[in-house]
Design a protein around this motif. Structure first.
Motif, PDB file in Angstrom:
ATOM      1  N   ALA A   1       0.867  -1.282  -0.022  1.00  0.00           N
ATOM      2  CA  ALA A   1       0.080  -0.079   0.049  1.00  0.00           C
ATOM      3  C   ALA A   1       0.934   1.366  -0.057  1.00  0.00           C
ATOM      4  CB  ALA A   1      -0.765   0.008   1.232  1.00  0.00           C
ATOM      5  N   GLU A   2       0.423   2.216  -0.598  1.00  0.00           N
ATOM      6  CA  GLU A   2       1.150   3.592  -0.490  1.00  0.00           C
ATOM      7  C   GLU A   2       1.048   4.226   0.726  1.00  0.00           C
ATOM      8  OE1 GLU A   2       0.896   6.060  -4.305  1.00  0.00           O
ATOM      9  OE2 GLU A   2      -0.582   4.349  -4.818  1.00  0.00           O
ATOM     10  N   GLU A   3       2.066   4.746   1.122  1.00  0.00           N
ATOM     11  CA  GLU A   3       2.131   5.349   2.475  1.00  0.00           C
ATOM     12  C   GLU A   3       1.374   6.820   2.378  1.00  0.00           C
ATOM     13  OE1 GLU A   3       6.195   5.820   3.727  1.00  0.00           O
ATOM     14  OE2 GLU A   3       6.740   3.634   3.712  1.00  0.00           O
ATOM     15  N   ARG A   4       0.588   7.132   3.544  1.00  0.00           N
ATOM     16  CA  ARG A   4       0.022   8.421   3.682  1.00  0.00           C
ATOM     17  C   ARG A   4       1.070   9.313   4.191  1.00  0.00           C
ATOM     18  NH1 ARG A   4      -5.340   8.476   3.432  1.00  0.00           N
ATOM     19  NH2 ARG A   4      -6.643   6.471   3.593  1.00  0.00           N
ATOM     20  N   ARG A   5       1.210  10.551   3.465  1.00  0.00           N
ATOM     21  CA  ARG A   5       2.080  11.646   3.680  1.00  0.00           C
ATOM     22  C   ARG A   5       1.416  12.658   4.492  1.00  0.00           C
ATOM     23  NH1 ARG A   5       3.631   9.796  -1.275  1.00  0.00           N
ATOM     24  NH2 ARG A   5       5.514   9.046  -1.540  1.00  0.00           N
ATOM     25  N   GLU A   6       1.867  12.780   5.809  1.00  0.00           N
ATOM     26  CA  GLU A   6       1.425  13.977   6.468  1.00  0.00           C
ATOM     27  C   GLU A   6       2.249  15.357   6.096  1.00  0.00           C
ATOM     28  OE1 GLU A   6      -1.211  13.749   8.185  1.00  0.00           O
ATOM     29  OE2 GLU A   6      -1.238  11.308   8.178  1.00  0.00           O
ATOM     30  N   ARG A   7       1.367  16.308   5.566  1.00  0.00           N
ATOM     31  CA  ARG A   7       2.093  17.412   5.294  1.00  0.00           C
ATOM     32  C   ARG A   7       2.569  18.279   6.347  1.00  0.00           C
ATOM     33  NH1 ARG A   7      -1.483  21.243   1.373  1.00  0.00           N
ATOM     34  NH2 ARG A   7      -1.342  19.471   0.010  1.00  0.00           N
ATOM     35  N   ALA A   8       1.845  18.141   7.523  1.00  0.00           N
ATOM     36  CA  ALA A   8       2.400  19.192   8.611  1.00  0.00           C
ATOM     37  C   ALA A   8       3.627  18.542   9.253  1.00  0.00           C
ATOM     38  CB  ALA A   8       1.262  18.781   9.830  1.00  0.00           C
ATOM     39  N   SER A   9       3.867  17.103   9.226  1.00  0.00           N
ATOM     40  CA  SER A   9       5.357  16.682   9.785  1.00  0.00           C
ATOM     41  C   SER A   9       6.138  17.178   8.594  1.00  0.00           C
ATOM     42  CB  SER A   9       5.127  15.140   9.840  1.00  0.00           C
ATOM     43  OG  SER A   9       4.732  14.381   8.441  1.00  0.00           O
ATOM     44  N   ASN A  10       5.877  17.024   7.229  1.00  0.00           N
ATOM     45  CA  ASN A  10       6.880  17.356   6.456  1.00  0.00           C
ATOM     46  C   ASN A  10       7.330  18.798   6.447  1.00  0.00           C
ATOM     47  OD1 ASN A  10       6.723  14.877   5.132  1.00  0.00           O
ATOM     48  ND2 ASN A  10       5.436  15.256   3.587  1.00  0.00           N
ATOM     49  N   GLU A  11       6.483  19.505   6.787  1.00  0.00           N
ATOM     50  CA  GLU A  11       6.723  21.065   7.019  1.00  0.00           C
ATOM     51  C   GLU A  11       7.536  21.355   8.263  1.00  0.00           C
ATOM     52  OE1 GLU A  11       2.931  22.838   6.477  1.00  0.00           O
ATOM     53  OE2 GLU A  11       2.831  22.913   4.377  1.00  0.00           O
ATOM     54  N   SER A  12       7.243  20.536   9.244  1.00  0.00           N
ATOM     55  CA  SER A  12       7.935  20.798  10.412  1.00  0.00           C
ATOM     56  C   SER A  12       9.210  20.306  10.576  1.00  0.00           C
ATOM     57  CB  SER A  12       7.123  20.315  11.694  1.00  0.00           C
ATOM     58  OG  SER A  12       6.980  18.860  11.509  1.00  0.00           O
ATOM     59  N   ALA A  13       9.703  19.072   9.666  1.00  0.00           N
ATOM     60  CA  ALA A  13      10.821  18.242   9.299  1.00  0.00           C
ATOM     61  C   ALA A  13      12.006  19.525   9.546  1.00  0.00           C
ATOM     62  CB  ALA A  13      11.174  17.400   8.359  1.00  0.00           C
ATOM     63  N   VAL A  14      13.053  19.275   9.959  1.00  0.00           N
ATOM     64  CA  VAL A  14      14.286  20.367  10.050  1.00  0.00           C
ATOM     65  C   VAL A  14      15.207  19.794   8.988  1.00  0.00           C
ATOM     66  CG1 VAL A  14      16.144  21.282  11.402  1.00  0.00           C
ATOM     67  CG2 VAL A  14      13.680  21.195  12.294  1.00  0.00           C
ATOM     68  N   ARG A  15      15.546  20.417   8.141  1.00  0.00           N
ATOM     69  CA  ARG A  15      16.451  20.037   6.982  1.00  0.00           C
ATOM     70  C   ARG A  15      17.823  20.472   7.700  1.00  0.00           C
ATOM     71  NH1 ARG A  15      16.310  17.965   1.905  1.00  0.00           N
ATOM     72  NH2 ARG A  15      14.300  18.064   1.774  1.00  0.00           N
ATOM     73  N   GLU A  16      18.827  19.449   7.546  1.00  0.00           N
ATOM     74  CA  GLU A  16      20.152  19.877   7.901  1.00  0.00           C
ATOM     75  C   GLU A  16      20.816  20.655   6.647  1.00  0.00           C
ATOM     76  OE1 GLU A  16      24.188  17.683   8.939  1.00  0.00           O
ATOM     77  OE2 GLU A  16      22.516  16.538   8.627  1.00  0.00           O
ATOM     78  N   LYS A  17      21.461  21.959   7.029  1.00  0.00           N
ATOM     79  CA  LYS A  17      22.098  22.719   5.939  1.00  0.00           C
ATOM     80  C   LYS A  17      23.227  22.240   5.546  1.00  0.00           C
ATOM     81  CE  LYS A  17      20.370  27.173   7.744  1.00  0.00           C
ATOM     82  NZ  LYS A  17      20.736  28.484   8.419  1.00  0.00           N
ATOM     83  N   LEU A  18      23.620  22.589   4.308  1.00  0.00           N
ATOM     84  CA  LEU A  18      24.541  21.958   3.426  1.00  0.00           C
ATOM     85  C   LEU A  18      25.776  22.747   3.930  1.00  0.00           C
ATOM     86  CD1 LEU A  18      23.484  21.665  -0.346  1.00  0.00           C
ATOM     87  CD2 LEU A  18      23.677  19.875   1.436  1.00  0.00           C
ATOM     88  N   THR A  19      26.933  21.815   4.168  1.00  0.00           N
ATOM     89  CA  THR A  19      28.395  22.238   4.736  1.00  0.00           C
ATOM     90  C   THR A  19      29.063  22.834   3.517  1.00  0.00           C
ATOM     91  OG1 THR A  19      29.418  20.348   4.537  1.00  0.00           O
ATOM     92  CG2 THR A  19      28.246  20.902   6.566  1.00  0.00           C
ATOM     93  N   LYS A  20      30.260  23.305   3.731  1.00  0.00           N
ATOM     94  CA  LYS A  20      31.124  23.758   2.727  1.00  0.00           C
ATOM     95  C   LYS A  20      31.577  22.536   1.963  1.00  0.00           C
ATOM     96  CE  LYS A  20      35.879  25.749   1.725  1.00  0.00           C
ATOM     97  NZ  LYS A  20      36.743  26.542   2.284  1.00  0.00           N
ATOM     98  N   ASP A  21      31.967  21.404   2.530  1.00  0.00           N
ATOM     99  CA  ASP A  21      32.373  20.042   1.946  1.00  0.00           C
ATOM    100  C   ASP A  21      31.179  19.690   0.974  1.00  0.00           C
ATOM    101  OD1 ASP A  21      35.084  19.870   2.826  1.00  0.00           O
ATOM    102  OD2 ASP A  21      34.439  18.942   4.683  1.00  0.00           O
TER     103      ASP A  21
END
Length: 466
Positions: free
Chosen positions: A228-248
């Motif tokens: 079955a396809e997973e349900r995506r919770e928009r709120a959780s996606n929006e609240s996810a913290v994305r790690e910033k790209l480093t110089k490397d």
């Protein structure tokens, strides 16, 4: 987004489901579905240029193709015959690697993987059957492009969904899945290619359409065994913290972006196989041993490609037991040497062709063998390199960018393939030798300048400096 619920018969990640070769029953349905789709795709891929050059794009027929006059005037001005066929083929095969992006977006945002895949299969079947209606040729290509885009990117994700996160059968599942693909690539030219060239072009395309319908039937009949396809919770996606790209991270990303056009140029000889090479073989090779059917050259290439992928993997596994195995970029350098050698075989075939005679299959077979070894060292290795050093935050995006190399390579092949009719054949293949040589030099420069950045990911680099 509303998605289908799991059926009672399927429970995702069940370790005790071993009904198909020790794997979940759903793998069998997905494997046979993919085999049918790849059969239909490579049937089309094998016949398309030969069909255009030998039948459709000739005076008296090409004028009937709806939209071709406009296309010829605005997109391919002044082209006709083989150059026009190569240009259309190049655009078609290039877009094949772009439309899956659209298919992924549609699946993720609106329809879901299951419905999108079914729509893609239907569009592909329609496209194959439309090939029987000569005025609808361009509409057939459009339907096929949209169908491949909707289908291609969504079926593989369902294979992974059959297994739980700690199920060690997952890697073997994808190997089985690719066996289905390779078997189809080998068989398609033998069946559809023979029908198209020996019986009638439309029989070859019709066979591809029938097999695609069969694939849809198999897929629909196995729905209860698919994840079955997973349900995506928009709120959780929006609240996810994305790690910033480093110089490397940025250095690795830029390095990979620079590698994309290099790969595109290095791939020209391999991507030419379905284009001008096939036309050349049809006209100039002694095909007695191949049932006088030029499309069988694709079966020879597919068989050797599969064999060399296995042989190269086995060789480096054996080598690594007693010696240090080369890193990815070094293997790509080795692969470029073999690609150059393959191009030299084509040059020698053209150079030694007897006046008024046919070319022996010796040089073409040597080309397929050497090019397949090069293929095994460049394509899967480069994909592994991208997945290895791509910043973890954007790995999926970087892998998507990787396929732009195939988009660019096929677009360029569409132009270069058109030169086949106007250049000496030796000069034509020297251009391809030069493209492979460019790849070799560029890979060496990457190795010398970027050093460990091309062999370790940014996280490993940061750890080494700490």
């Amino acid at each position: 987004m509303t998605v289908a619920e799991a059926t009672p018969d399927f429970e995702q990640g069940r370790d005790d489901d071993r009904a198909f070769l020790g794997h979940p029953k759903g793998l069998g349905f997905l494997g046979f579905t993919e085999a049918c789709e790849r059969f239909s795709y490579y049937s089309m891929q094998t016949l398309l240029v030969l069909y255009m050059v030998n039948y459709l794009l000739v005076p008296g027929r090409m004028e009937k193709v709806v939209g071709l006059d406009w296309l010829n005037a605005h997109v391919y001005p002044g082209l006709s015959g083989q150059p026009l066929a190569s240009a259309i083929f190049g655009t078609y095969t290039a877009l094949v690697y772009a439309t899956p992006i659209l298919g992924g977006i549609i699946a993720d945002k609106w329809l879901g993987r299951n419905v999108t895949l079914i729509v893609g299969g239907v569009l592909m079947a329609i496209g194959h059957f439309l090939m029987a209606i000569e005025p609808a040729f361009l509409f057939a290509l459009l339907a096929l492009l949209l169908g491949v885009g909707a289908f291609k990117g969504n079926i593989a994700t369902q294979v992974g969904g059959l297994y739980g996160p700690n199920d060690l059968r997952r890697a073997m599942a994808f190997q089985i899945f690719y066996i289905f693909i390779n078997a189809s690539v080998i068989i398609a030219p033998l069946i559809s290619g023979t029908l198209g060239q020996k019986v009638g072009w439309h029989y070859g395309f019709g066979c591809a359409g029938v097999v695609m319908v069969l694939g849809l039937v198999i897929y629909l009949s196995g729905q209860r065994y698919l994840p079955a396809e997973e349900r995506r919770e928009r709120a959780s996606n929006e609240s996810a913290v994305r790690e910033k790209l480093t110089k490397d991270d940025w250095v690795c990303l830029v390095s990979l972006l620079l590698l994309i056009p290099v790969l595109a140029i290095a791939l020209l000889t391999n991507q030419e196989i379905f284009n001008a090479y096939l036309v050349w073989g049809d006209q100039q090779f002694d095909l007695t041993l191949l049932n006088n059917t030029s499309s069988w050259l694709i079966t020879v290439d597919a068989t050797l490609s599969f064999s060399m992928l296995v042989a190269v993997a086995a060789f480096w596994k054996w080598w690594g037991k007693t010696r240090r195995e080369p890193d990815e970029i070094s293997k790509m350098i080795i692969g470029s040497v073999f690609t150059i050698a393959g191009g030299v075989c084509l040059f020698m075939a053209a150079l030694t062709q007897p006046a008024g005679g046919k070319i022996s299959l010796f040089w073409p077979i040597m080309f397929h063998l050497l090019n397949s070894i090069g293929f095994a060292h460049i394509l899967p290795i480069s994909l592994a390199l991208f997945s290895k050093i791509a910043p973890k935050q954007i790995t999926a995006t970087v892998i998507g960018l990787y396929y732009l190399a195939f988009f660019a390579a096929n677009a360029v092949v569409g132009y270069i393939g058109g030169l086949y009719s106007s250049l000496p054949t030796t000069t034509f293949w020297l251009i391809h030798i030069a493209s492979a040589s460019f790849g070799l030099v560029a890979f060496v420069i990457f190795k010398m300048v970027l050093g460990k950045r091309m062999t370790t990911g940014p996280r490993e680099q940061a750890a080494a400096l700490s």
